[in-house]
Design a protein around this motif. Structure first.
Motif, PDB file in Angstrom:
ATOM      1  N   HIS A   1      15.706  -2.939   8.921  1.00 56.54           N
ATOM      2  CA  HIS A   1      15.751  -2.029  10.057  1.00 56.54           C
ATOM      3  C   HIS A   1      15.376  -0.570   9.928  1.00 56.54           C
ATOM      4  CE1 HIS A   1      17.006  -5.515  12.137  1.00 56.54           C
ATOM      5  NE2 HIS A   1      17.910  -5.677  11.306  1.00 56.54           N
ATOM      6  N   GLY A   2      14.784  -0.359   8.459  1.00 61.15           N
ATOM      7  CA  GLY A   2      14.582   1.075   7.995  1.00 61.15           C
ATOM      8  C   GLY A   2      13.057   1.234   8.256  1.00 61.15           C
ATOM      9  N   PRO A   3      12.887   2.623   7.653  1.00 65.46           N
ATOM     10  CA  PRO A   3      11.590   2.862   7.972  1.00 65.46           C
ATOM     11  C   PRO A   3      10.209   1.780   7.309  1.00 65.46           C
ATOM     12  CG  PRO A   3      12.460   3.913   6.160  1.00 65.46           C
ATOM     13  CD  PRO A   3      13.407   3.072   6.594  1.00 65.46           C
ATOM     14  N   VAL A   4       9.174   1.983   8.168  1.00 65.55           N
ATOM     15  CA  VAL A   4       8.032   1.135   8.010  1.00 65.55           C
ATOM     16  C   VAL A   4       6.808   2.037   7.543  1.00 65.55           C
ATOM     17  CG1 VAL A   4       6.356  -0.510   8.647  1.00 65.55           C
ATOM     18  CG2 VAL A   4       8.866  -0.531   9.220  1.00 65.55           C
ATOM     19  N   LEU A   5       5.892   1.781   6.336  1.00 67.89           N
ATOM     20  CA  LEU A   5       4.794   2.317   6.005  1.00 67.89           C
ATOM     21  C   LEU A   5       3.649   1.592   6.495  1.00 67.89           C
ATOM     22  CD1 LEU A   5       5.482   3.387   2.511  1.00 67.89           C
ATOM     23  CD2 LEU A   5       5.798   4.940   4.312  1.00 67.89           C
ATOM     24  N   PHE A   6       2.900   2.541   6.966  1.00 70.44           N
ATOM     25  CA  PHE A   6       1.597   1.808   7.672  1.00 70.44           C
ATOM     26  C   PHE A   6       0.410   2.165   6.739  1.00 70.44           C
ATOM     27  CE2 PHE A   6       4.661   1.651  11.117  1.00 70.44           C
ATOM     28  CZ  PHE A   6       4.410   0.211  11.777  1.00 70.44           C
ATOM     29  N   PHE A   7      -0.795   1.176   6.566  1.00 65.77           N
ATOM     30  CA  PHE A   7      -1.798   1.184   5.761  1.00 65.77           C
ATOM     31  C   PHE A   7      -2.906   0.729   6.611  1.00 65.77           C
ATOM     32  CE2 PHE A   7       1.792   1.110   2.819  1.00 65.77           C
ATOM     33  CZ  PHE A   7       1.286   2.321   1.720  1.00 65.77           C
ATOM     34  N   ALA A   8      -3.797   1.542   6.626  1.00 62.32           N
ATOM     35  CA  ALA A   8      -5.125   1.023   7.270  1.00 62.32           C
ATOM     36  C   ALA A   8      -5.916   0.152   6.590  1.00 62.32           C
ATOM     37  CB  ALA A   8      -6.001   2.201   7.680  1.00 62.32           C
ATOM     38  N   PRO A   9      -6.874  -0.578   7.056  1.00 61.56           N
ATOM     39  CA  PRO A   9      -7.251  -1.807   6.266  1.00 61.56           C
ATOM     40  C   PRO A   9      -8.041  -1.110   5.008  1.00 61.56           C
ATOM     41  CG  PRO A   9      -8.028  -1.963   8.700  1.00 61.56           C
ATOM     42  CD  PRO A   9      -7.295  -0.605   8.671  1.00 61.56           C
ATOM     43  N   THR A  10      -8.891   0.031   5.309  1.00 59.55           N
ATOM     44  CA  THR A  10      -9.622   0.604   3.996  1.00 59.55           C
ATOM     45  C   THR A  10      -8.597   0.901   2.890  1.00 59.55           C
ATOM     46  OG1 THR A  10      -9.530   2.744   5.116  1.00 59.55           O
ATOM     47  CG2 THR A  10     -11.544   1.323   5.343  1.00 59.55           C
ATOM     48  N   GLU A  11      -7.392   1.492   3.261  1.00 60.07           N
ATOM     49  CA  GLU A  11      -6.491   1.916   2.327  1.00 60.07           C
ATOM     50  C   GLU A  11      -5.848   0.749   1.774  1.00 60.07           C
ATOM     51  OE1 GLU A  11      -4.561   5.883   4.663  1.00 60.07           O
ATOM     52  OE2 GLU A  11      -3.887   3.775   5.028  1.00 60.07           O
ATOM     53  N   TRP A  12      -5.447  -0.143   2.531  1.00 60.82           N
ATOM     54  CA  TRP A  12      -4.890  -1.635   1.878  1.00 60.82           C
ATOM     55  C   TRP A  12      -5.919  -2.384   0.889  1.00 60.82           C
ATOM     56  CZ3 TRP A  12      -0.421  -3.182   1.087  1.00 60.82           C
ATOM     57  CH2 TRP A  12       0.010  -4.399   0.543  1.00 60.82           C
ATOM     58  N   ASN A  13      -7.353  -2.296   1.407  1.00 56.42           N
ATOM     59  CA  ASN A  13      -8.078  -2.982   0.446  1.00 56.42           C
ATOM     60  C   ASN A  13      -8.405  -2.203  -0.779  1.00 56.42           C
ATOM     61  OD1 ASN A  13      -8.682  -4.874   2.387  1.00 56.42           O
ATOM     62  ND2 ASN A  13     -10.563  -3.830   3.402  1.00 56.42           N
ATOM     63  N   ALA A  14      -8.402  -1.069  -0.791  1.00 50.57           N
ATOM     64  CA  ALA A  14      -8.340   0.068  -2.114  1.00 50.57           C
ATOM     65  C   ALA A  14      -7.268  -0.393  -2.942  1.00 50.57           C
ATOM     66  CB  ALA A  14      -8.369   1.238  -1.564  1.00 50.57           C
ATOM     67  N   PHE A  15      -6.042  -0.352  -2.203  1.00 48.22           N
ATOM     68  CA  PHE A  15      -4.783  -0.731  -3.125  1.00 48.22           C
ATOM     69  C   PHE A  15      -4.883  -1.830  -3.678  1.00 48.22           C
ATOM     70  CE2 PHE A  15      -0.761  -2.576  -3.009  1.00 48.22           C
ATOM     71  CZ  PHE A  15      -0.049  -1.907  -3.932  1.00 48.22           C
ATOM     72  N   SER A  16      -5.333  -3.261  -2.835  1.00 53.04           N
ATOM     73  CA  SER A  16      -5.303  -4.450  -3.593  1.00 53.04           C
ATOM     74  C   SER A  16      -6.480  -4.486  -4.615  1.00 53.04           C
ATOM     75  CB  SER A  16      -5.888  -5.279  -2.198  1.00 53.04           C
ATOM     76  OG  SER A  16      -4.814  -5.277  -1.374  1.00 53.04           O
ATOM     77  N   ALA A  17      -7.538  -3.847  -4.501  1.00 50.05           N
ATOM     78  CA  ALA A  17      -8.618  -3.849  -5.411  1.00 50.05           C
ATOM     79  C   ALA A  17      -7.962  -3.315  -6.707  1.00 50.05           C
ATOM     80  CB  ALA A  17      -9.761  -3.167  -5.145  1.00 50.05           C
ATOM     81  N   SER A  18      -7.086  -2.274  -6.750  1.00 52.20           N
ATOM     82  CA  SER A  18      -6.625  -1.572  -7.672  1.00 52.20           C
ATOM     83  C   SER A  18      -5.601  -2.121  -8.576  1.00 52.20           C
ATOM     84  CB  SER A  18      -5.701  -0.131  -7.471  1.00 52.20           C
ATOM     85  OG  SER A  18      -6.981   0.661  -6.863  1.00 52.20           O
ATOM     86  N   VAL A  19      -4.896  -3.054  -7.763  1.00 50.61           N
ATOM     87  CA  VAL A  19      -3.849  -4.108  -8.093  1.00 50.61           C
ATOM     88  C   VAL A  19      -4.603  -5.095  -9.109  1.00 50.61           C
ATOM     89  CG1 VAL A  19      -2.060  -5.755  -7.868  1.00 50.61           C
ATOM     90  CG2 VAL A  19      -2.000  -3.420  -6.699  1.00 50.61           C
ATOM     91  N   ASN A  20      -5.643  -5.815  -8.294  1.00 47.86           N
ATOM     92  CA  ASN A  20      -6.504  -6.754  -8.922  1.00 47.86           C
ATOM     93  C   ASN A  20      -7.122  -6.402 -10.364  1.00 47.86           C
ATOM     94  OD1 ASN A  20      -5.442  -8.894  -7.148  1.00 47.86           O
ATOM     95  ND2 ASN A  20      -7.308  -8.343  -5.777  1.00 47.86           N
ATOM     96  N   ASP A  21      -7.259  -5.215 -10.225  1.00 42.48           N
ATOM     97  CA  ASP A  21      -7.927  -4.493 -11.414  1.00 42.48           C
ATOM     98  C   ASP A  21      -7.133  -4.290 -12.551  1.00 42.48           C
ATOM     99  OD1 ASP A  21     -10.707  -4.900 -10.102  1.00 42.48           O
ATOM    100  OD2 ASP A  21     -10.727  -3.040  -9.666  1.00 42.48           O
ATOM    101  N   GLY A  22      -5.935  -4.489 -12.263  1.00 43.49           N
ATOM    102  CA  GLY A  22      -4.817  -3.853 -13.410  1.00 43.49           C
ATOM    103  C   GLY A  22      -4.661  -2.562 -13.526  1.00 43.49           C
ATOM    104  N   GLU A  23      -4.835  -1.820 -12.795  1.00 38.82           N
ATOM    105  CA  GLU A  23      -4.846  -0.247 -12.750  1.00 38.82           C
ATOM    106  C   GLU A  23      -3.272   0.215 -12.891  1.00 38.82           C
ATOM    107  OE1 GLU A  23      -7.037   2.242 -10.274  1.00 38.82           O
ATOM    108  OE2 GLU A  23      -8.485   0.755 -10.165  1.00 38.82           O
ATOM    109  N   PHE A  24      -2.406  -0.636 -12.508  1.00 38.77           N
ATOM    110  CA  PHE A  24      -0.975  -0.383 -12.485  1.00 38.77           C
ATOM    111  C   PHE A  24      -0.045  -0.830 -13.568  1.00 38.77           C
ATOM    112  CE2 PHE A  24      -2.344  -0.139  -7.755  1.00 38.77           C
ATOM    113  CZ  PHE A  24      -2.009   1.206  -7.600  1.00 38.77           C
ATOM    114  N   GLY A  25      -0.837  -1.653 -14.446  1.00 40.87           N
ATOM    115  CA  GLY A  25      -0.082  -2.090 -15.538  1.00 40.87           C
ATOM    116  C   GLY A  25       0.566  -3.479 -15.519  1.00 40.87           C
ATOM    117  N   ASP A  26       1.507  -3.739 -16.065  1.00 42.26           N
ATOM    118  CA  ASP A  26       1.998  -5.051 -15.992  1.00 42.26           C
ATOM    119  C   ASP A  26       3.191  -5.223 -14.778  1.00 42.26           C
ATOM    120  OD1 ASP A  26       0.481  -6.414 -17.883  1.00 42.26           O
ATOM    121  OD2 ASP A  26       1.904  -5.714 -19.705  1.00 42.26           O
TER     122      ASP A  26
END
Length: 68
Positions: free
Chosen positions: A43-68
């Motif tokens: 019931h706390g705060p919610v963060l919202f990400f636009a489609p382009t922001e989410w796609n960029a984040f997902s691509a970065s995760v899939n590319d291994g930019e954040f480590g293990d």
């Protein structure tokens, strides 16, 4: 319907289902983006990400930019 309207239920990662781990939960928004919240505080705060922001984040995760 607003772009930030949440149109699906929040879901935890499958790796944390059924366990005692706490994590973030993700839901889809009306504009194709995502809403993120802390599973310990649904019931706390919610963060919202636009489609382009989410796609960029997902691509970065899939590319291994954040480590293990």
């Amino acid at each position: 319907m607003k772009n930030q309207d949440i149109v699906t239920a929040f879901k935890k990662a499958s790796a944390s289902q059924g366990g005692t781990q706490e994590c973030v939960e993700v839901a889809h928004t009306a504009d194709g983006g995502r809403a993120i919240r802390d599973s310990k505080d649904p019931h706390g705060p919610v963060l919202f990400f636009a489609p382009t922001e989410w796609n960029a984040f997902s691509a970065s995760v899939n590319d291994g930019e954040f480590g293990d």
